[in-house]
Design an enzyme around this catalytic site. Sequence first.
Site, PDB file in Angstrom:
ATOM      1  N   LYS A 173       0.828  -1.201   0.000  1.00 38.79           N
ATOM      2  CA  LYS A 173       0.000   0.000   0.000  1.00 38.79           C
ATOM      3  C   LYS A 173       0.861   1.249   0.000  1.00 38.79           C
ATOM      4  O   LYS A 173       1.930   1.289   0.622  1.00 38.79           O
ATOM      5  CB  LYS A 173      -0.916   0.000   1.229  1.00 38.79           C
ATOM      6  CG  LYS A 173      -1.876  -1.182   1.286  1.00 38.79           C
ATOM      7  CD  LYS A 173      -2.942  -1.102   0.216  1.00 38.79           C
ATOM      8  CE  LYS A 173      -3.952  -2.230   0.350  1.00 38.79           C
ATOM      9  NZ  LYS A 173      -5.102  -2.080  -0.555  1.00 38.79           N
ATOM     10  N   ASP A 201      -0.717   0.056  -4.365  1.00 40.27           N
ATOM     11  CA  ASP A 201      -2.139   0.375  -4.285  1.00 40.27           C
ATOM     12  C   ASP A 201      -2.326   1.630  -3.447  1.00 40.27           C
ATOM     13  O   ASP A 201      -1.959   1.657  -2.271  1.00 40.27           O
ATOM     14  CB  ASP A 201      -2.879  -0.809  -3.650  1.00 40.27           C
ATOM     15  CG  ASP A 201      -4.390  -0.632  -3.626  1.00 40.27           C
ATOM     16  OD1 ASP A 201      -4.879   0.445  -4.027  1.00 40.27           O
ATOM     17  OD2 ASP A 201      -5.082  -1.574  -3.203  1.00 40.27           O
ATOM     18  N   GLU A 227      -2.338   0.813  -8.477  1.00 39.82           N
ATOM     19  CA  GLU A 227      -3.774   0.551  -8.322  1.00 39.82           C
ATOM     20  C   GLU A 227      -4.476   1.722  -7.621  1.00 39.82           C
ATOM     21  O   GLU A 227      -3.964   2.260  -6.635  1.00 39.82           O
ATOM     22  CB  GLU A 227      -3.951  -0.719  -7.505  1.00 39.82           C
ATOM     23  CG  GLU A 227      -5.381  -1.166  -7.294  1.00 39.82           C
ATOM     24  CD  GLU A 227      -5.440  -2.529  -6.632  1.00 39.82           C
ATOM     25  OE1 GLU A 227      -6.455  -2.822  -5.981  1.00 39.82           O
ATOM     26  OE2 GLU A 227      -4.470  -3.311  -6.763  1.00 39.82           O
ATOM     27  N   GLU A 253     -12.132  -2.192  -8.314  1.00 42.35           N
ATOM     28  CA  GLU A 253     -12.821  -2.811  -7.185  1.00 42.35           C
ATOM     29  C   GLU A 253     -13.920  -1.923  -6.618  1.00 42.35           C
ATOM     30  O   GLU A 253     -14.817  -2.410  -5.933  1.00 42.35           O
ATOM     31  CB  GLU A 253     -11.837  -3.180  -6.076  1.00 42.35           C
ATOM     32  CG  GLU A 253     -11.251  -1.987  -5.339  1.00 42.35           C
ATOM     33  CD  GLU A 253     -10.279  -2.383  -4.245  1.00 42.35           C
ATOM     34  OE1 GLU A 253     -10.674  -2.359  -3.072  1.00 42.35           O
ATOM     35  OE2 GLU A 253      -9.131  -2.728  -4.581  1.00 42.35           O
ATOM     36  N   ASP A 276     -14.964  -6.756  -9.151  1.00 42.11           N
ATOM     37  CA  ASP A 276     -15.223  -7.538  -7.938  1.00 42.11           C
ATOM     38  C   ASP A 276     -16.662  -8.028  -7.992  1.00 42.11           C
ATOM     39  O   ASP A 276     -17.592  -7.211  -8.038  1.00 42.11           O
ATOM     40  CB  ASP A 276     -15.002  -6.675  -6.696  1.00 42.11           C
ATOM     41  CG  ASP A 276     -15.047  -7.463  -5.392  1.00 42.11           C
ATOM     42  OD1 ASP A 276     -15.744  -8.498  -5.347  1.00 42.11           O
ATOM     43  OD2 ASP A 276     -14.404  -7.042  -4.426  1.00 42.11           O
ATOM     44  N   HIS A 303     -10.536  -8.669  -7.938  1.00 40.67           N
ATOM     45  CA  HIS A 303     -10.191  -8.177  -6.604  1.00 40.67           C
ATOM     46  C   HIS A 303     -10.313  -9.281  -5.556  1.00 40.67           C
ATOM     47  O   HIS A 303     -11.388  -9.812  -5.333  1.00 40.67           O
ATOM     48  CB  HIS A 303     -11.121  -7.008  -6.249  1.00 40.67           C
ATOM     49  CG  HIS A 303     -10.940  -6.481  -4.864  1.00 40.67           C
ATOM     50  ND1 HIS A 303     -11.975  -6.365  -3.974  1.00 40.67           N
ATOM     51  CD2 HIS A 303      -9.829  -6.062  -4.209  1.00 40.67           C
ATOM     52  CE1 HIS A 303     -11.533  -5.878  -2.843  1.00 40.67           C
ATOM     53  NE2 HIS A 303     -10.227  -5.677  -2.955  1.00 40.67           N
TER      54      HIS A 303
END
Length: 370
Positions: A173, A201, A227, A253, A276, A303
């Site tokens: 992340k 992400d 992401e 997602e 997702d 996802h």
Amino acid sequence: MKIVSVEPFILHVPVTGSQIADSTHTLTHWGVVGARIETEDGLVGHGFTGTHADLPGDQLITRCIATCHAPLLLGEDAREVRRLWQKLARNPALQWIGRAGITTLSLAAIDIALWDLKAKAAGVPLWKLLGGQVRPRVRAYNTDIGWLSIGDEQLIDGARRAVDDGFTGIKIKVGSSVDRDLRRIEAVREAIGPSVTLAIDGNGKWDLATCLRFCRGAEPFDLLWFEEPLWYDDVKGHAALARATRIPVALGEQLYTADAFSEFFAQQAIHWVQPDVTRMGGITEVLQVCEAAHAFRLPVAPHAGDMSQVHVHLSYAHPACEVLEYIPWIKDCFTEPAEVVDGHFRLPEQPGAGTTPTAAAWQSFRKPAA
């Protein structure tokens, strides 16, 4: 296979450790909010959406299942999944109050339960019903070692352990600060070497200017994708970023409909497609997105395989799906967990969609649905 009952349920399952955080969310539990559908011959299907385990919000979804969608299903043939999806998704009264959000999350749970029923009735795992196995293995990438709440040394150790465990891809992340995130990316890349894929992400935290500055510093680290760099619905911003950086852009997602994806496709704002089934209207609509992505020659990375279970089946069955996320918070709540062996998701064997909760999960994590 006439439907005789539709019952909502809620499970709140602890996340890894006591708490995790990314750039915009802090969680202690994951919500499994779903529908249990039974037919006149005693066959039972389960489907669910995923939430942040906020009980009042979860109960809005279960109320939609019980009072809005369930009455439209009673007496219907559970095998007619696509017709029932149209009946629920295009219901005039429900369209008027919401074409995304609660109504879509409710529809996702129901659609997955219907596919689960259809596969169980056929006596096959869902991937066979979706057309059969198109690849020998589905590669997993590990996100659970990469939360922003994890300190630098623990992050590096976790990345090394993931590689030692057989993972050939990890994701970490970002979204704290540009300098801190670049330092962490560099350290992780050095720890895992050049042959392991590294994705990042942002969870929609940054603006375009910050993303541009960050990407200039991150490009040397050979990132698989960035992401959700920007706010989830910002098509123009993602398109501008995609033109400006060599790092591929991934998202999806947080998108609720096939129409939302189509605009990102049209604006060339996306390189990796991440639908997702628990966010959109279930498997039925995600299949539309996978087909569209395949037509544009865009790879799909659904996802979180084990947080939806169904994505393992989808990834084995659809040629556009290339890699699948590993976050094992809820996998042991199901009779056939989404297991990773040597860095790849095991091919499911049991009939159905892999969404049947265990008795232990039902007893330990169940919350009042109303």
